[in-house]
Design an enzyme around this catalytic site. Structure first.
Site, mmCIF file in Angstrom:
data_model
loop_
_atom_site.group_PDB
_atom_site.id
_atom_site.type_symbol
_atom_site.label_atom_id
_atom_site.label_comp_id
_atom_site.label_asym_id
_atom_site.label_seq_id
_atom_site.Cartn_x
_atom_site.Cartn_y
_atom_site.Cartn_z
ATOM 1 C CE LYS A 190 0.902 0.999 4.400
ATOM 2 N NZ LYS A 190 1.375 2.272 4.977
ATOM 3 C CB THR A 247 -0.986 5.209 3.285
ATOM 4 O OG1 THR A 247 -1.559 4.125 2.558
ATOM 5 C CG2 THR A 247 -0.498 4.713 4.608
#
Length: 329
Positions: A190, A247
Protein backbone atom coordinates in the site's frame (compact mmCIF):
# COMPACT_ATOMS: atom_id res chain seq x y z
CA UNK A 1 5.14 -10.52 31.03
CA UNK A 2 7.99 -8.52 29.55
CA UNK A 3 8.00 -7.08 26.04
CA UNK A 4 11.20 -6.06 24.27
CA UNK A 5 10.65 -3.54 21.47
CA UNK A 6 13.44 -3.51 18.91
CA UNK A 7 13.51 -0.22 17.01
CA UNK A 8 12.84 3.28 18.34
CA UNK A 9 11.46 5.11 15.33
CA UNK A 10 8.09 6.84 15.61
CA UNK A 11 6.07 3.61 15.33
CA UNK A 12 8.30 1.51 17.58
CA UNK A 13 8.31 4.21 20.24
CA UNK A 14 4.54 4.62 19.98
CA UNK A 15 3.88 0.90 20.41
CA UNK A 16 6.35 0.65 23.30
CA UNK A 17 4.77 3.64 25.01
CA UNK A 18 1.26 2.25 24.51
CA UNK A 19 2.23 -1.06 26.13
CA UNK A 20 4.02 0.68 29.01
CA UNK A 21 1.00 2.91 29.67
CA UNK A 22 -1.08 -0.26 29.91
CA UNK A 23 1.16 -1.30 32.81
CA UNK A 24 3.17 -3.96 31.02
CA UNK A 25 6.90 -4.25 31.60
CA UNK A 26 8.23 -2.80 28.35
CA UNK A 27 11.83 -2.14 27.29
CA UNK A 28 12.78 -0.27 24.12
CA UNK A 29 16.05 -0.80 22.26
CA UNK A 30 17.35 2.51 20.90
CA UNK A 31 20.19 2.06 18.44
CA UNK A 32 21.73 5.51 18.96
CA UNK A 33 23.34 6.14 22.42
CA UNK A 34 23.02 9.91 21.89
CA UNK A 35 19.27 9.57 21.42
CA UNK A 36 19.04 7.57 24.66
CA UNK A 37 20.64 10.48 26.50
CA UNK A 38 18.19 12.95 24.94
CA UNK A 39 15.28 10.72 25.88
CA UNK A 40 16.51 10.55 29.47
CA UNK A 41 16.96 14.32 29.64
CA UNK A 42 13.74 15.36 27.89
CA UNK A 43 11.36 12.49 28.55
CA UNK A 44 10.55 12.36 24.81
CA UNK A 45 11.92 10.75 21.68
CA UNK A 46 13.08 14.08 20.25
CA UNK A 47 14.15 12.59 16.92
CA UNK A 48 11.05 10.65 15.94
CA UNK A 49 8.15 11.41 18.31
CA UNK A 50 8.85 14.82 19.83
CA UNK A 51 5.27 15.80 20.69
CA UNK A 52 4.59 13.09 23.28
CA UNK A 53 5.97 12.40 26.73
CA UNK A 54 7.20 8.88 27.37
CA UNK A 55 5.54 6.83 30.08
CA UNK A 56 7.56 6.76 33.30
CA UNK A 57 7.31 2.96 33.29
CA UNK A 58 8.95 2.60 29.87
CA UNK A 59 12.63 1.68 30.05
CA UNK A 60 14.99 2.22 27.13
CA UNK A 61 18.64 1.53 26.43
CA UNK A 62 21.17 1.29 23.59
CA UNK A 63 22.38 -2.00 25.11
CA UNK A 64 20.32 -4.66 23.35
CA UNK A 65 21.18 -7.31 25.94
CA UNK A 66 19.65 -5.26 28.76
CA UNK A 67 16.49 -4.72 26.74
CA UNK A 68 16.06 -8.29 25.51
CA UNK A 69 17.02 -10.37 28.53
CA UNK A 70 13.99 -12.06 30.08
CA UNK A 71 11.50 -10.89 27.43
CA UNK A 72 8.45 -13.01 26.63
CA UNK A 73 7.56 -11.18 23.40
CA UNK A 74 9.94 -9.49 20.95
CA UNK A 75 8.25 -6.71 19.00
CA UNK A 76 10.42 -5.92 15.97
CA UNK A 77 9.96 -2.46 14.42
CA UNK A 78 13.12 -2.04 12.32
CA UNK A 79 13.02 -0.41 8.84
CA UNK A 80 12.59 -3.26 6.37
CA UNK A 81 15.85 -2.76 4.48
CA UNK A 82 17.83 -2.99 7.73
CA UNK A 83 15.91 -5.90 9.26
CA UNK A 84 18.31 -8.66 8.23
CA UNK A 85 21.49 -6.87 9.33
CA UNK A 86 20.04 -5.73 12.67
CA UNK A 87 18.68 -9.16 13.62
CA UNK A 88 21.93 -10.78 12.55
CA UNK A 89 23.80 -8.70 15.11
CA UNK A 90 21.48 -9.52 18.01
CA UNK A 91 20.44 -13.09 17.13
CA UNK A 92 22.47 -14.49 20.04
CA UNK A 93 20.28 -12.54 22.48
CA UNK A 94 17.04 -14.33 21.53
CA UNK A 95 15.93 -17.43 23.47
CA UNK A 96 15.57 -20.80 21.71
CA UNK A 97 11.81 -20.42 21.05
CA UNK A 98 11.08 -16.69 20.80
CA UNK A 99 7.69 -15.12 20.13
CA UNK A 100 8.43 -12.48 17.50
CA UNK A 101 5.83 -9.92 16.43
CA UNK A 102 6.84 -7.81 13.43
CA UNK A 103 5.36 -4.33 12.97
CA UNK A 104 7.57 -3.27 10.04
CA UNK A 105 6.10 -2.71 6.58
CA UNK A 106 8.20 -3.48 3.54
CA UNK A 107 9.74 -6.03 1.19
CA UNK A 108 13.49 -6.61 1.12
CA UNK A 109 15.34 -5.24 -1.84
CA UNK A 110 17.29 -7.72 -4.03
CA UNK A 111 15.66 -10.82 -2.49
CA UNK A 112 12.01 -9.73 -2.81
CA UNK A 113 11.44 -11.35 0.59
CA UNK A 114 8.59 -10.26 2.87
CA UNK A 115 9.49 -9.57 6.49
CA UNK A 116 8.35 -13.00 7.72
CA UNK A 117 10.92 -14.68 5.49
CA UNK A 118 13.67 -12.18 6.35
CA UNK A 119 13.08 -12.72 10.07
CA UNK A 120 12.95 -16.52 9.81
CA UNK A 121 16.19 -16.57 7.81
CA UNK A 122 17.86 -14.10 10.18
CA UNK A 123 16.91 -16.21 13.20
CA UNK A 124 17.60 -19.54 11.52
CA UNK A 125 18.12 -22.31 14.06
CA UNK A 126 15.64 -20.92 16.58
CA UNK A 127 12.12 -22.36 17.08
CA UNK A 128 10.42 -19.15 16.05
CA UNK A 129 6.74 -18.39 16.77
CA UNK A 130 5.76 -15.55 14.45
CA UNK A 131 3.06 -12.93 14.07
CA UNK A 132 2.75 -9.75 12.01
CA UNK A 133 0.80 -6.67 13.11
CA UNK A 134 -0.41 -4.15 10.54
CA UNK A 135 -3.26 -1.82 9.69
CA UNK A 136 -4.26 1.82 9.22
CA UNK A 137 -2.06 3.53 11.78
CA UNK A 138 -0.40 6.89 12.16
CA UNK A 139 1.97 6.96 15.13
CA UNK A 140 0.86 10.47 16.05
CA UNK A 141 -2.80 9.50 16.39
CA UNK A 142 -2.17 6.36 18.44
CA UNK A 143 0.19 8.34 20.68
CA UNK A 144 -2.64 10.80 21.22
CA UNK A 145 -4.84 7.82 22.23
CA UNK A 146 -7.19 8.24 19.28
CA UNK A 147 -9.18 5.05 18.49
CA UNK A 148 -7.08 2.76 16.29
CA UNK A 149 -7.62 -0.77 14.96
CA UNK A 150 -5.06 -3.19 13.54
CA UNK A 151 -4.93 -6.85 12.53
CA UNK A 152 -2.54 -9.51 13.80
CA UNK A 153 -1.55 -12.14 11.26
CA UNK A 154 -0.71 -15.37 13.07
CA UNK A 155 -1.16 -19.02 12.11
CA UNK A 156 -1.32 -20.20 15.74
CA UNK A 157 -4.79 -19.49 17.12
CA UNK A 158 -3.85 -19.63 20.81
CA UNK A 159 -0.79 -17.46 20.31
CA UNK A 160 -2.86 -14.96 18.36
CA UNK A 161 -5.36 -14.73 21.22
CA UNK A 162 -2.57 -14.22 23.74
CA UNK A 163 -0.96 -11.40 21.73
CA UNK A 164 -4.36 -9.79 21.12
CA UNK A 165 -4.95 -9.61 24.85
CA UNK A 166 -1.47 -8.23 25.53
CA UNK A 167 -1.62 -5.47 22.92
CA UNK A 168 -5.25 -4.35 23.07
CA UNK A 169 -6.33 -1.32 25.12
CA UNK A 170 -9.53 0.73 25.31
CA UNK A 171 -8.30 2.77 22.31
CA UNK A 172 -6.11 0.21 20.47
CA UNK A 173 -8.13 -2.74 19.14
CA UNK A 174 -6.36 -5.80 17.72
CA UNK A 175 -8.16 -8.23 15.41
CA UNK A 176 -6.64 -11.56 14.32
CA UNK A 177 -6.25 -13.31 10.97
CA UNK A 178 -4.39 -16.59 10.30
CA UNK A 179 -3.17 -15.24 6.94
CA UNK A 180 0.02 -13.51 8.14
CA UNK A 181 1.35 -13.38 4.57
CA UNK A 182 -1.61 -11.33 3.38
CA UNK A 183 -1.37 -9.07 6.44
CA UNK A 184 2.31 -8.29 5.87
CA UNK A 185 1.96 -7.81 2.10
CA UNK A 186 -0.96 -5.41 2.43
CA UNK A 187 1.02 -3.21 4.78
CA UNK A 188 3.99 -3.16 2.43
CA UNK A 189 2.44 -2.73 -1.02
CA UNK A 190 0.00 0.00 0.00
CA UNK A 191 2.98 2.34 0.46
CA UNK A 192 3.53 2.26 -3.31
CA UNK A 193 -0.08 3.26 -3.90
CA UNK A 194 0.28 6.08 -1.37
CA UNK A 195 3.13 7.50 -3.43
CA UNK A 196 0.94 7.23 -6.53
CA UNK A 197 -1.94 8.98 -4.77
CA UNK A 198 0.38 11.74 -3.64
CA UNK A 199 1.62 12.20 -7.21
CA UNK A 200 -1.97 12.49 -8.48
CA UNK A 201 -2.79 15.06 -5.80
CA UNK A 202 0.44 16.93 -6.50
CA UNK A 203 -0.70 17.17 -10.12
CA UNK A 204 -4.09 18.44 -8.86
CA UNK A 205 -6.02 15.65 -10.56
CA UNK A 206 -8.86 15.68 -8.03
CA UNK A 207 -10.96 13.16 -6.14
CA UNK A 208 -12.04 11.04 -9.12
CA UNK A 209 -8.44 10.12 -9.89
CA UNK A 210 -7.64 9.36 -6.26
CA UNK A 211 -10.68 7.09 -5.87
CA UNK A 212 -9.82 5.19 -9.05
CA UNK A 213 -6.22 4.86 -7.94
CA UNK A 214 -7.17 3.44 -4.54
CA UNK A 215 -9.51 0.91 -6.15
CA UNK A 216 -7.11 -0.23 -8.84
CA UNK A 217 -4.28 -0.21 -6.32
CA UNK A 218 -6.22 -2.68 -4.21
CA UNK A 219 -6.59 -4.92 -7.26
CA UNK A 220 -2.81 -4.90 -7.77
CA UNK A 221 -2.18 -5.69 -4.11
CA UNK A 222 -4.57 -8.63 -4.24
CA UNK A 223 -3.05 -10.04 -7.45
CA UNK A 224 0.47 -10.03 -6.08
CA UNK A 225 -0.74 -11.38 -2.74
CA UNK A 226 -2.48 -14.31 -4.41
CA UNK A 227 0.65 -15.09 -6.43
CA UNK A 228 2.61 -15.21 -3.16
CA UNK A 229 0.20 -17.53 -1.38
CA UNK A 230 -1.96 -15.00 0.48
CA UNK A 231 -5.75 -15.05 0.72
CA UNK A 232 -7.14 -12.28 -1.56
CA UNK A 233 -9.91 -11.67 1.01
CA UNK A 234 -7.30 -10.43 3.49
CA UNK A 235 -6.75 -7.37 1.32
CA UNK A 236 -10.33 -6.26 1.95
CA UNK A 237 -9.50 -5.88 5.65
CA UNK A 238 -7.55 -3.51 7.86
CA UNK A 239 -4.08 -4.32 6.51
CA UNK A 240 -5.27 -3.96 2.90
CA UNK A 241 -8.14 -1.60 2.17
CA UNK A 242 -7.96 0.06 5.59
CA UNK A 243 -4.27 0.91 5.40
CA UNK A 244 -4.55 1.79 1.71
CA UNK A 245 -7.27 4.38 2.28
CA UNK A 246 -5.39 5.91 5.21
CA UNK A 247 -2.06 6.31 3.46
CA UNK A 248 -3.56 7.50 0.19
CA UNK A 249 -5.62 10.24 1.83
CA UNK A 250 -3.94 11.21 5.11
CA UNK A 251 -1.43 14.04 5.13
CA UNK A 252 0.52 12.35 7.95
CA UNK A 253 1.55 9.64 5.47
CA UNK A 254 5.24 9.98 4.64
CA UNK A 255 4.77 8.02 1.41
CA UNK A 256 1.93 10.27 0.29
CA UNK A 257 4.14 13.29 1.03
CA UNK A 258 6.85 11.84 -1.21
CA UNK A 259 4.29 11.54 -4.01
CA UNK A 260 2.97 15.05 -3.45
CA UNK A 261 6.45 16.50 -3.81
CA UNK A 262 7.12 14.44 -6.94
CA UNK A 263 3.84 15.63 -8.46
CA UNK A 264 4.82 19.21 -7.65
CA UNK A 265 8.11 18.83 -9.54
CA UNK A 266 10.68 17.97 -6.85
CA UNK A 267 13.34 15.34 -7.55
CA UNK A 268 13.59 12.16 -5.51
CA UNK A 269 17.15 12.97 -4.37
CA UNK A 270 15.88 16.16 -2.69
CA UNK A 271 12.92 14.43 -1.09
CA UNK A 272 15.01 11.62 0.40
CA UNK A 273 16.92 14.07 2.55
CA UNK A 274 14.02 13.77 5.04
CA UNK A 275 15.11 12.04 8.27
CA UNK A 276 12.00 9.90 8.57
CA UNK A 277 11.97 6.86 6.31
CA UNK A 278 9.35 6.53 3.56
CA UNK A 279 9.37 2.74 3.13
CA UNK A 280 7.48 2.91 -0.16
CA UNK A 281 10.47 4.20 -2.15
CA UNK A 282 12.51 1.02 -1.66
CA UNK A 283 9.39 -1.16 -1.61
CA UNK A 284 8.53 0.09 -5.10
CA UNK A 285 11.85 -1.19 -6.38
CA UNK A 286 11.52 -4.58 -4.68
CA UNK A 287 7.86 -5.10 -5.66
CA UNK A 288 8.55 -4.03 -9.24
CA UNK A 289 11.18 -6.75 -9.55
CA UNK A 290 9.01 -9.28 -7.74
CA UNK A 291 5.99 -8.62 -10.00
CA UNK A 292 8.10 -9.13 -13.10
CA UNK A 293 9.58 -12.34 -11.70
CA UNK A 294 6.14 -13.74 -10.86
CA UNK A 295 4.46 -12.44 -14.01
CA UNK A 296 1.92 -10.31 -12.12
CA UNK A 297 0.44 -7.30 -13.92
CA UNK A 298 0.97 -4.19 -11.73
CA UNK A 299 0.65 -1.11 -13.97
CA UNK A 300 0.49 1.44 -11.12
CA UNK A 301 3.62 0.00 -9.53
CA UNK A 302 5.31 0.01 -12.94
CA UNK A 303 4.67 3.72 -13.45
CA UNK A 304 5.64 4.70 -9.90
CA UNK A 305 8.88 2.76 -10.40
CA UNK A 306 9.62 4.65 -13.61
CA UNK A 307 8.96 7.99 -11.94
CA UNK A 308 11.20 7.15 -8.98
CA UNK A 309 14.05 5.35 -10.72
CA UNK A 310 13.94 6.41 -14.37
CA UNK A 311 13.01 10.07 -13.82
CA UNK A 312 9.83 9.72 -15.87
CA UNK A 313 7.58 12.77 -15.96
CA UNK A 314 4.59 12.12 -13.63
CA UNK A 315 2.07 13.59 -16.07
CA UNK A 316 3.38 11.31 -18.82
CA UNK A 317 3.08 8.32 -16.49
CA UNK A 318 -0.60 9.12 -15.86
CA UNK A 319 -1.22 9.50 -19.61
CA UNK A 320 0.34 6.07 -20.23
CA UNK A 321 -1.85 4.52 -17.53
CA UNK A 322 -5.03 6.01 -18.99
CA UNK A 323 -4.07 5.04 -22.58
CA UNK A 324 -3.60 1.32 -21.98
CA UNK A 325 -5.75 -1.22 -23.81
CA UNK A 326 -9.31 -1.32 -22.48
CA UNK A 327 -10.35 -4.45 -20.56
CA UNK A 328 -12.97 -5.76 -18.09
CA UNK A 329 -12.68 -4.72 -14.46
Amino acid sequence: MKIAVIGAGAWGTTLANTLAKKGLETALWVHEPELVEEMKNTGTNTWYLPDFKLCDKLTFDSDAEKVMTGADIFLVVVPSQFMRSVLGKIKHLFPENPVVVCASKGIELNTGAPMSRVIRESLDGLSLRYAHISGPTFAYELSAEMPTSVVLGCEEDELAKKIQEVFSTNYFRVYSNPDYRGVELGGAIKNIMAIAAGIADGLKFGHNARAALITRGLAEMSRLGKAMGADPATFMGLSGMGDLVLTCTGDLSRNRQVGLKLGQGMKLSEILKMRKVAEGVKTTESVHGLARKLGVDMPLTEQVYRILYEDKDPAEAVYDLMSRDLKPE
